[in-house]
Design a protein around this motif. Structure first.
Motif, short mmCIF file in Angstrom:
data_model
loop_
_atom_site.label_atom_id
_atom_site.label_comp_id
_atom_site.label_asym_id
_atom_site.label_seq_id
_atom_site.Cartn_x
_atom_site.Cartn_y
_atom_site.Cartn_z
N LYS A 1 27.95 -16.58 21.11
CA LYS A 1 27.77 -15.26 20.05
C LYS A 1 28.34 -15.84 18.75
CE LYS A 1 28.86 -10.57 19.56
NZ LYS A 1 29.46 -9.38 20.13
N GLY A 2 27.60 -15.57 17.70
CA GLY A 2 27.63 -16.07 16.23
C GLY A 2 28.66 -14.98 15.74
N SER A 3 29.34 -15.47 14.58
CA SER A 3 30.40 -14.69 14.13
C SER A 3 30.03 -13.69 12.94
CB SER A 3 31.59 -15.73 13.59
OG SER A 3 30.92 -16.66 12.40
N GLU A 4 28.76 -13.89 12.32
CA GLU A 4 28.54 -13.23 11.26
C GLU A 4 27.06 -12.51 11.49
OE1 GLU A 4 28.91 -15.17 7.36
OE2 GLU A 4 30.74 -15.93 7.96
N LYS A 5 26.36 -13.20 12.01
CA LYS A 5 24.80 -12.86 12.29
C LYS A 5 24.63 -13.14 13.83
CE LYS A 5 23.60 -14.87 7.88
NZ LYS A 5 23.36 -13.37 7.04
N PRO A 6 25.35 -12.30 14.61
CA PRO A 6 25.17 -12.51 15.92
C PRO A 6 23.59 -12.10 16.59
CG PRO A 6 26.67 -10.61 15.75
CD PRO A 6 26.18 -11.36 14.38
N GLU A 7 22.98 -11.37 15.72
CA GLU A 7 21.57 -10.89 16.64
C GLU A 7 20.67 -11.90 16.19
OE1 GLU A 7 21.93 -10.09 12.09
OE2 GLU A 7 23.30 -9.68 13.56
N GLU A 8 20.98 -13.00 15.21
CA GLU A 8 20.02 -13.97 14.96
C GLU A 8 20.48 -15.00 16.07
OE1 GLU A 8 19.60 -14.82 10.86
OE2 GLU A 8 19.45 -12.76 10.19
N ILE A 9 19.33 -15.45 16.57
CA ILE A 9 19.49 -16.56 17.69
C ILE A 9 18.60 -18.07 17.33
CG2 ILE A 9 19.25 -17.03 20.10
CD1 ILE A 9 20.60 -14.43 19.43
N VAL A 10 19.68 -19.03 17.36
CA VAL A 10 19.17 -20.47 17.47
C VAL A 10 18.71 -20.83 18.84
CG1 VAL A 10 19.11 -22.60 16.97
CG2 VAL A 10 20.20 -20.68 15.32
N VAL A 11 17.65 -21.15 19.35
CA VAL A 11 17.69 -21.59 20.79
C VAL A 11 17.65 -23.24 20.76
CG1 VAL A 11 15.98 -21.66 22.83
CG2 VAL A 11 16.13 -19.59 21.38
N ILE A 12 18.42 -23.61 21.69
CA ILE A 12 18.24 -25.11 22.24
C ILE A 12 17.77 -25.22 23.50
CG2 ILE A 12 19.75 -27.48 22.06
CD1 ILE A 12 21.69 -26.24 20.43
N SER A 13 16.59 -25.90 23.63
CA SER A 13 15.93 -25.87 24.93
C SER A 13 15.76 -27.22 25.47
CB SER A 13 14.72 -25.14 24.86
OG SER A 13 13.71 -25.59 23.97
N SER A 14 15.53 -27.18 27.00
CA SER A 14 15.21 -28.47 27.52
C SER A 14 14.70 -27.93 29.02
CB SER A 14 16.28 -29.44 27.87
OG SER A 14 17.09 -29.00 28.73
N HIS A 15 13.65 -28.79 29.66
CA HIS A 15 13.44 -28.44 30.76
C HIS A 15 14.27 -29.35 31.81
CE1 HIS A 15 10.86 -31.53 32.36
NE2 HIS A 15 10.39 -31.75 31.12
N TYR A 16 14.68 -28.42 33.12
CA TYR A 16 15.72 -29.19 33.90
C TYR A 16 14.75 -29.56 35.23
CZ TYR A 16 16.95 -25.03 36.53
OH TYR A 16 16.78 -23.83 37.54
N ASP A 17 13.62 -29.06 35.34
CA ASP A 17 13.07 -29.52 36.54
C ASP A 17 12.23 -30.74 36.56
OD1 ASP A 17 9.53 -28.62 35.97
OD2 ASP A 17 11.09 -28.21 34.53
N HIS A 18 11.78 -31.15 37.77
CA HIS A 18 10.77 -32.50 37.59
C HIS A 18 9.99 -32.31 38.74
CE1 HIS A 18 9.86 -36.34 36.31
NE2 HIS A 18 10.30 -36.90 37.23
N VAL A 19 9.68 -33.55 39.36
CA VAL A 19 8.22 -33.48 40.15
C VAL A 19 8.81 -33.74 41.64
CG1 VAL A 19 6.70 -34.05 38.41
CG2 VAL A 19 7.47 -35.95 39.70
N GLY A 20 9.97 -33.80 41.88
CA GLY A 20 10.24 -33.66 43.25
C GLY A 20 10.51 -34.92 44.04
N MET A 21 9.77 -35.18 45.02
CA MET A 21 9.50 -36.25 46.08
C MET A 21 8.32 -36.40 46.66
SD MET A 21 12.97 -36.04 48.33
CE MET A 21 12.53 -34.30 49.17
N ASP A 22 8.03 -37.77 46.92
CA ASP A 22 6.58 -38.12 47.37
C ASP A 22 6.54 -37.75 49.15
OD1 ASP A 22 7.58 -40.43 48.75
OD2 ASP A 22 6.88 -41.64 47.08
N ASP A 23 5.50 -38.11 49.87
CA ASP A 23 5.57 -37.48 51.24
C ASP A 23 6.21 -38.79 51.96
OD1 ASP A 23 3.63 -35.69 50.60
OD2 ASP A 23 1.88 -36.78 51.04
N GLU A 24 6.66 -39.84 51.34
CA GLU A 24 7.57 -40.90 52.18
C GLU A 24 9.13 -40.59 51.85
OE1 GLU A 24 6.22 -44.62 50.93
OE2 GLU A 24 4.17 -44.40 51.86
N GLY A 25 9.51 -39.58 51.00
CA GLY A 25 10.52 -39.19 50.77
C GLY A 25 11.50 -40.03 49.60
N ASN A 26 10.32 -40.75 48.79
CA ASN A 26 10.82 -41.22 47.66
C ASN A 26 11.41 -40.04 46.50
OD1 ASN A 26 10.59 -43.99 48.40
ND2 ASN A 26 8.50 -43.41 48.34
N VAL A 27 12.44 -40.32 45.96
CA VAL A 27 12.72 -39.08 44.91
C VAL A 27 12.37 -39.72 43.32
CG1 VAL A 27 14.81 -38.12 43.76
CG2 VAL A 27 14.72 -38.79 46.34
#
Length: 337
Positions: free
Chosen positions: A110-136
Protein backbone atom coordinates in the motif's frame (compact mmCIF):
# COMPACT_ATOMS: atom_id res chain seq x y z
CA UNK A 1 10.77 10.58 33.37
CA UNK A 2 7.75 11.13 31.09
CA UNK A 3 9.92 13.13 28.71
CA UNK A 4 12.50 10.35 28.57
CA UNK A 5 9.79 7.78 27.87
CA UNK A 6 8.42 9.93 25.03
CA UNK A 7 11.86 10.32 23.48
CA UNK A 8 12.45 6.58 23.74
CA UNK A 9 9.10 5.91 22.06
CA UNK A 10 9.89 8.28 19.20
CA UNK A 11 13.31 6.72 18.70
CA UNK A 12 11.73 3.29 18.62
CA UNK A 13 9.18 4.40 16.00
CA UNK A 14 11.89 5.67 13.69
CA UNK A 15 14.02 2.59 14.16
CA UNK A 16 11.03 0.42 13.18
CA UNK A 17 10.52 2.20 9.88
CA UNK A 18 8.43 5.29 10.65
CA UNK A 19 7.51 7.15 7.48
CA UNK A 20 10.24 9.33 5.97
CA UNK A 21 10.33 11.52 2.88
CA UNK A 22 10.95 9.06 0.06
CA UNK A 23 12.71 11.83 -1.88
CA UNK A 24 15.64 11.43 0.52
CA UNK A 25 16.09 7.73 -0.21
CA UNK A 26 18.78 6.31 -2.46
CA UNK A 27 16.92 3.65 -4.49
CA UNK A 28 20.20 2.09 -5.61
CA UNK A 29 20.84 1.08 -2.01
CA UNK A 30 17.75 -1.10 -2.17
CA UNK A 31 18.31 -2.24 -5.74
CA UNK A 32 21.62 -3.66 -4.56
CA UNK A 33 19.78 -5.99 -2.18
CA UNK A 34 18.81 -7.93 -5.33
CA UNK A 35 21.60 -10.48 -5.35
CA UNK A 36 22.73 -13.31 -7.58
CA UNK A 37 22.90 -15.68 -4.62
CA UNK A 38 19.28 -15.13 -3.57
CA UNK A 39 18.03 -15.29 -7.16
CA UNK A 40 19.87 -18.56 -7.62
CA UNK A 41 18.54 -20.01 -4.37
CA UNK A 42 14.97 -19.15 -5.36
CA UNK A 43 15.26 -20.43 -8.91
CA UNK A 44 16.91 -23.76 -8.09
CA UNK A 45 13.83 -24.45 -5.99
CA UNK A 46 11.18 -22.85 -8.19
CA UNK A 47 12.42 -24.50 -11.40
CA UNK A 48 13.18 -27.87 -9.83
CA UNK A 49 11.59 -31.17 -10.80
CA UNK A 50 9.53 -30.94 -7.59
CA UNK A 51 7.31 -28.36 -9.29
CA UNK A 52 6.63 -30.69 -12.24
CA UNK A 53 6.85 -27.98 -14.88
CA UNK A 54 4.15 -25.80 -13.25
CA UNK A 55 1.47 -26.73 -15.79
CA UNK A 56 -1.68 -24.62 -15.35
CA UNK A 57 -4.14 -26.24 -12.94
CA UNK A 58 -1.87 -29.21 -12.20
CA UNK A 59 -0.24 -30.16 -8.86
CA UNK A 60 3.11 -28.59 -9.75
CA UNK A 61 1.49 -25.23 -10.40
CA UNK A 62 -0.27 -25.48 -7.03
CA UNK A 63 3.07 -26.14 -5.34
CA UNK A 64 4.54 -23.11 -7.09
CA UNK A 65 1.63 -20.98 -5.92
CA UNK A 66 2.20 -22.07 -2.32
CA UNK A 67 5.90 -21.30 -2.64
CA UNK A 68 5.13 -17.75 -3.77
CA UNK A 69 2.54 -17.28 -1.04
CA UNK A 70 5.05 -18.36 1.61
CA UNK A 71 7.69 -15.99 0.26
CA UNK A 72 5.32 -13.01 0.32
CA UNK A 73 4.24 -13.94 3.83
CA UNK A 74 7.88 -14.16 4.93
CA UNK A 75 8.35 -10.63 3.58
CA UNK A 76 5.21 -9.47 5.43
CA UNK A 77 3.68 -8.26 2.17
CA UNK A 78 -0.10 -8.56 2.51
CA UNK A 79 -2.44 -10.30 0.13
CA UNK A 80 -4.08 -7.90 -2.31
CA UNK A 81 -7.55 -9.21 -1.51
CA UNK A 82 -7.14 -9.04 2.26
CA UNK A 83 -7.76 -11.86 4.74
CA UNK A 84 -4.47 -13.51 3.80
CA UNK A 85 -5.96 -14.42 0.40
CA UNK A 86 -3.10 -14.37 -2.09
CA UNK A 87 -4.95 -16.47 -4.68
CA UNK A 88 -7.22 -14.88 -7.26
CA UNK A 89 -9.11 -17.91 -8.48
CA UNK A 90 -9.20 -18.39 -12.26
CA UNK A 91 -11.98 -20.91 -12.89
CA UNK A 92 -11.72 -23.69 -15.43
CA UNK A 93 -14.77 -22.24 -17.17
CA UNK A 94 -12.66 -19.21 -18.19
CA UNK A 95 -10.25 -21.45 -20.16
CA UNK A 96 -10.60 -23.05 -23.53
CA UNK A 97 -10.00 -26.79 -23.53
CA UNK A 98 -9.53 -29.30 -20.74
CA UNK A 99 -7.79 -27.11 -18.16
CA UNK A 100 -8.41 -27.14 -14.42
CA UNK A 101 -9.05 -24.29 -11.99
CA UNK A 102 -5.95 -22.20 -11.38
CA UNK A 103 -4.81 -19.11 -9.48
CA UNK A 104 -3.18 -15.76 -10.00
CA UNK A 105 -0.92 -14.68 -7.14
CA UNK A 106 -1.68 -11.19 -5.82
CA UNK A 107 0.47 -9.46 -3.17
CA UNK A 108 0.10 -5.79 -2.39
CA UNK A 109 2.19 -2.94 -1.05
CA UNK A 110 0.00 0.00 0.00
CA UNK A 111 1.28 3.41 -1.02
CA UNK A 112 1.87 6.20 1.48
CA UNK A 113 0.43 9.21 -0.39
CA UNK A 114 -1.48 7.95 -3.44
CA UNK A 115 -2.57 4.46 -2.37
CA UNK A 116 -5.45 4.38 -4.85
CA UNK A 117 -2.97 4.51 -7.77
CA UNK A 118 -1.45 1.12 -8.60
CA UNK A 119 1.83 0.14 -10.24
CA UNK A 120 1.72 -3.49 -11.38
CA UNK A 121 4.85 -5.63 -11.60
CA UNK A 122 3.95 -8.87 -13.35
CA UNK A 123 5.31 -12.22 -14.46
CA UNK A 124 3.77 -15.55 -15.31
CA UNK A 125 4.67 -18.41 -13.01
CA UNK A 126 3.17 -21.28 -15.02
CA UNK A 127 5.07 -23.34 -17.59
CA UNK A 128 4.26 -26.33 -19.81
CA UNK A 129 4.49 -29.26 -17.40
CA UNK A 130 5.88 -32.68 -18.32
CA UNK A 131 5.95 -34.86 -21.42
CA UNK A 132 4.43 -38.34 -21.75
CA UNK A 133 7.69 -39.92 -20.57
CA UNK A 134 7.79 -37.90 -17.36
CA UNK A 135 10.47 -35.42 -18.43
CA UNK A 136 10.01 -32.09 -16.65
CA UNK A 137 10.00 -28.79 -18.51
CA UNK A 138 11.52 -26.77 -15.70
CA UNK A 139 11.01 -23.34 -17.28
CA UNK A 140 13.93 -21.76 -15.47
CA UNK A 141 14.07 -18.84 -17.87
CA UNK A 142 10.43 -19.06 -19.02
CA UNK A 143 9.38 -17.62 -16.66
CA UNK A 144 11.07 -18.74 -13.50
CA UNK A 145 13.55 -15.92 -14.06
CA UNK A 146 10.89 -13.21 -14.08
CA UNK A 147 9.05 -14.71 -11.14
CA UNK A 148 12.05 -14.95 -8.82
CA UNK A 149 13.06 -11.50 -10.05
CA UNK A 150 9.77 -10.18 -8.69
CA UNK A 151 10.40 -11.86 -5.34
CA UNK A 152 13.70 -10.02 -5.08
CA UNK A 153 12.10 -6.75 -6.22
CA UNK A 154 9.44 -7.23 -3.55
CA UNK A 155 12.15 -7.77 -0.95
CA UNK A 156 13.90 -4.56 -2.05
CA UNK A 157 10.69 -2.56 -1.56
CA UNK A 158 10.23 -4.23 1.82
CA UNK A 159 13.70 -3.22 2.98
CA UNK A 160 13.06 0.36 1.87
CA UNK A 161 9.80 0.38 3.81
CA UNK A 162 11.56 -0.90 6.94
CA UNK A 163 13.86 2.11 6.64
CA UNK A 164 10.81 4.37 6.47
CA UNK A 165 10.65 4.81 2.69
CA UNK A 166 7.23 3.58 1.61
CA UNK A 167 6.44 4.28 -2.07
CA UNK A 168 3.88 7.00 -2.72
CA UNK A 169 1.79 4.75 -4.96
CA UNK A 170 0.75 1.19 -4.26
CA UNK A 171 2.57 -1.77 -5.82
CA UNK A 172 0.77 -4.91 -6.96
CA UNK A 173 3.03 -7.93 -7.33
CA UNK A 174 1.07 -10.00 -9.83
CA UNK A 175 2.24 -13.52 -10.71
CA UNK A 176 -0.25 -14.78 -13.26
CA UNK A 177 -1.20 -18.29 -14.28
CA UNK A 178 -2.07 -19.60 -17.71
CA UNK A 179 0.25 -17.49 -19.85
CA UNK A 180 1.25 -20.58 -21.77
CA UNK A 181 -2.45 -21.27 -22.40
CA UNK A 182 -3.01 -17.95 -24.15
CA UNK A 183 -2.35 -15.16 -21.60
CA UNK A 184 -5.36 -16.41 -19.67
CA UNK A 185 -4.38 -15.34 -16.14
CA UNK A 186 -3.66 -11.75 -17.09
CA UNK A 187 -6.80 -11.62 -19.20
CA UNK A 188 -8.78 -12.81 -16.20
CA UNK A 189 -7.21 -10.19 -13.96
CA UNK A 190 -7.90 -7.31 -16.36
CA UNK A 191 -11.51 -8.46 -16.77
CA UNK A 192 -11.89 -9.01 -13.01
CA UNK A 193 -9.48 -6.46 -11.55
CA UNK A 194 -8.88 -6.32 -7.82
CA UNK A 195 -8.08 -2.62 -8.21
CA UNK A 196 -9.86 -0.47 -10.82
CA UNK A 197 -8.02 -0.42 -14.14
CA UNK A 198 -8.56 3.33 -14.38
CA UNK A 199 -6.36 3.62 -11.26
CA UNK A 200 -3.64 1.36 -12.68
CA UNK A 201 -0.71 3.59 -13.63
CA UNK A 202 1.53 1.08 -15.45
CA UNK A 203 2.44 -2.58 -15.83
CA UNK A 204 6.07 -3.65 -15.84
CA UNK A 205 6.01 -7.20 -17.16
CA UNK A 206 8.95 -9.59 -16.88
CA UNK A 207 9.03 -12.69 -19.07
CA UNK A 208 12.42 -14.37 -19.55
CA UNK A 209 15.30 -12.26 -18.21
CA UNK A 210 17.84 -14.91 -17.24
CA UNK A 211 19.64 -15.83 -20.45
CA UNK A 212 21.78 -14.36 -23.23
CA UNK A 213 20.45 -14.78 -26.75
CA UNK A 214 22.67 -15.52 -29.78
CA UNK A 215 22.47 -11.90 -30.98
CA UNK A 216 24.24 -10.77 -27.79
CA UNK A 217 26.74 -13.59 -27.30
CA UNK A 218 29.34 -12.59 -24.75
CA UNK A 219 27.34 -9.53 -23.59
CA UNK A 220 25.29 -9.82 -20.41
CA UNK A 221 24.69 -6.06 -20.22
CA UNK A 222 21.59 -5.81 -22.41
CA UNK A 223 17.83 -6.21 -22.19
CA UNK A 224 15.15 -6.05 -24.84
CA UNK A 225 12.48 -3.45 -24.06
CA UNK A 226 9.16 -3.79 -25.80
CA UNK A 227 6.19 -1.43 -25.65
CA UNK A 228 7.63 1.37 -23.53
CA UNK A 229 6.67 4.04 -26.10
CA UNK A 230 3.38 2.55 -27.34
CA UNK A 231 1.05 4.41 -24.98
CA UNK A 232 3.05 6.90 -22.94
CA UNK A 233 5.93 9.06 -24.12
CA UNK A 234 6.62 9.86 -20.47
CA UNK A 235 7.07 6.18 -19.59
CA UNK A 236 9.58 5.68 -22.38
CA UNK A 237 11.56 8.75 -21.38
CA UNK A 238 11.45 7.81 -17.69
CA UNK A 239 12.69 4.31 -18.51
CA UNK A 240 15.62 5.68 -20.49
CA UNK A 241 16.54 8.18 -17.78
CA UNK A 242 16.43 5.61 -14.98
CA UNK A 243 18.67 3.25 -16.94
CA UNK A 244 21.14 6.02 -17.79
CA UNK A 245 21.30 7.21 -14.17
CA UNK A 246 21.68 3.85 -12.47
CA UNK A 247 22.35 0.81 -14.66
CA UNK A 248 23.62 1.68 -18.15
CA UNK A 249 22.31 -1.49 -19.73
CA UNK A 250 22.13 -1.67 -23.51
CA UNK A 251 18.42 -1.15 -24.16
CA UNK A 252 17.63 -3.09 -27.32
CA UNK A 253 14.42 -2.07 -29.07
CA UNK A 254 14.69 -4.56 -31.94
CA UNK A 255 11.45 -6.31 -31.02
CA UNK A 256 9.62 -3.04 -30.41
CA UNK A 257 9.37 -2.51 -34.17
CA UNK A 258 5.73 -2.68 -35.24
CA UNK A 259 6.83 -4.70 -38.27
CA UNK A 260 8.78 -7.27 -36.26
CA UNK A 261 7.54 -10.69 -37.42
CA UNK A 262 7.88 -12.21 -33.92
CA UNK A 263 5.14 -9.90 -32.61
CA UNK A 264 6.39 -10.27 -29.05
CA UNK A 265 4.41 -7.18 -28.01
CA UNK A 266 1.26 -9.27 -28.32
CA UNK A 267 2.64 -12.46 -26.79
CA UNK A 268 3.04 -11.86 -23.07
CA UNK A 269 0.86 -10.71 -20.20
CA UNK A 270 1.49 -6.97 -20.49
CA UNK A 271 -0.66 -6.93 -23.62
CA UNK A 272 -3.85 -7.47 -21.66
CA UNK A 273 -3.03 -4.27 -19.77
CA UNK A 274 -2.07 -2.40 -22.93
CA UNK A 275 -5.43 -3.28 -24.47
CA UNK A 276 -6.95 -1.18 -21.69
CA UNK A 277 -4.62 1.75 -22.47
CA UNK A 278 -2.43 1.11 -19.43
CA UNK A 279 1.23 1.95 -20.21
CA UNK A 280 3.50 -1.08 -20.16
CA UNK A 281 7.11 -2.17 -20.49
CA UNK A 282 7.94 -5.75 -21.42
CA UNK A 283 11.43 -6.88 -20.25
CA UNK A 284 12.81 -9.80 -22.27
CA UNK A 285 16.15 -11.49 -22.98
CA UNK A 286 15.20 -12.94 -26.37
CA UNK A 287 14.77 -16.56 -27.35
CA UNK A 288 17.46 -19.24 -27.16
CA UNK A 289 18.00 -22.87 -28.00
CA UNK A 290 16.40 -24.12 -24.76
CA UNK A 291 13.13 -22.22 -25.20
CA UNK A 292 10.23 -24.57 -24.34
CA UNK A 293 12.57 -27.54 -24.03
CA UNK A 294 13.44 -29.75 -21.08
CA UNK A 295 16.88 -28.14 -21.17
CA UNK A 296 15.59 -24.78 -19.84
CA UNK A 297 17.15 -25.47 -16.45
CA UNK A 298 18.53 -23.28 -13.62
CA UNK A 299 22.16 -24.13 -14.39
CA UNK A 300 21.80 -22.36 -17.76
CA UNK A 301 20.83 -19.02 -16.19
CA UNK A 302 23.23 -16.08 -16.22
CA UNK A 303 22.59 -14.84 -12.69
CA UNK A 304 24.61 -11.65 -13.11
CA UNK A 305 22.43 -10.65 -16.04
CA UNK A 306 19.29 -11.65 -14.16
CA UNK A 307 20.26 -9.48 -11.18
CA UNK A 308 21.05 -6.44 -13.33
CA UNK A 309 17.77 -6.71 -15.19
CA UNK A 310 15.74 -7.15 -12.01
CA UNK A 311 17.47 -4.08 -10.55
CA UNK A 312 16.44 -2.06 -13.61
CA UNK A 313 12.81 -3.12 -13.17
CA UNK A 314 12.90 -2.21 -9.48
CA UNK A 315 14.43 1.20 -10.15
CA UNK A 316 11.90 1.93 -12.89
CA UNK A 317 9.02 0.88 -10.65
CA UNK A 318 10.45 3.04 -7.87
CA UNK A 319 10.49 6.09 -10.13
CA UNK A 320 6.94 5.50 -11.43
CA UNK A 321 5.63 4.92 -7.91
CA UNK A 322 7.24 8.03 -6.44
CA UNK A 323 6.90 10.73 -9.11
CA UNK A 324 4.57 13.61 -8.34
CA UNK A 325 2.14 13.03 -11.20
CA UNK A 326 0.95 9.74 -12.68
CA UNK A 327 2.12 8.88 -16.18
CA UNK A 328 0.29 10.62 -18.99
CA UNK A 329 -1.22 8.36 -21.64
CA UNK A 330 -0.77 10.31 -24.87
CA UNK A 331 -1.41 7.48 -27.34
CA UNK A 332 -4.20 4.93 -27.72
CA UNK A 333 -3.80 1.20 -28.20
CA UNK A 334 -5.14 -0.18 -31.44
CA UNK A 335 -6.09 -3.83 -31.14
CA UNK A 336 -4.19 -5.34 -34.07
CA UNK A 337 -3.54 -8.73 -32.52
Amino acid sequence: MKKLLLLALLANLFSCGAHKDVENADPMEYANTITTSELKEHLYTFASDEFEGRDTGEPGQKKAAEYLKNEYQNLNIPAAQGNDDYFQEVPASFFRGDIKDSENMVAYFKGSEKPEEIVVISSHYDHVGMDDEGNVFNGADDDGSGTVGILEIAEAFTKAKKDGYTPKRSILFLNVTGEEKGLVGSKYYTENPIFPLENTVADLNIDMIGRIDPEHAGNDNYIYLIGSDKLSTELHELSEQVNEKYMNLDLDYTYNDENDPNRFYYRSDHYNFAKHNIPIIFYFNGVHEDYHKITDTPDKINYEALAKRAKLVFLTAWEIANRDQRLIVDKAEEDTE
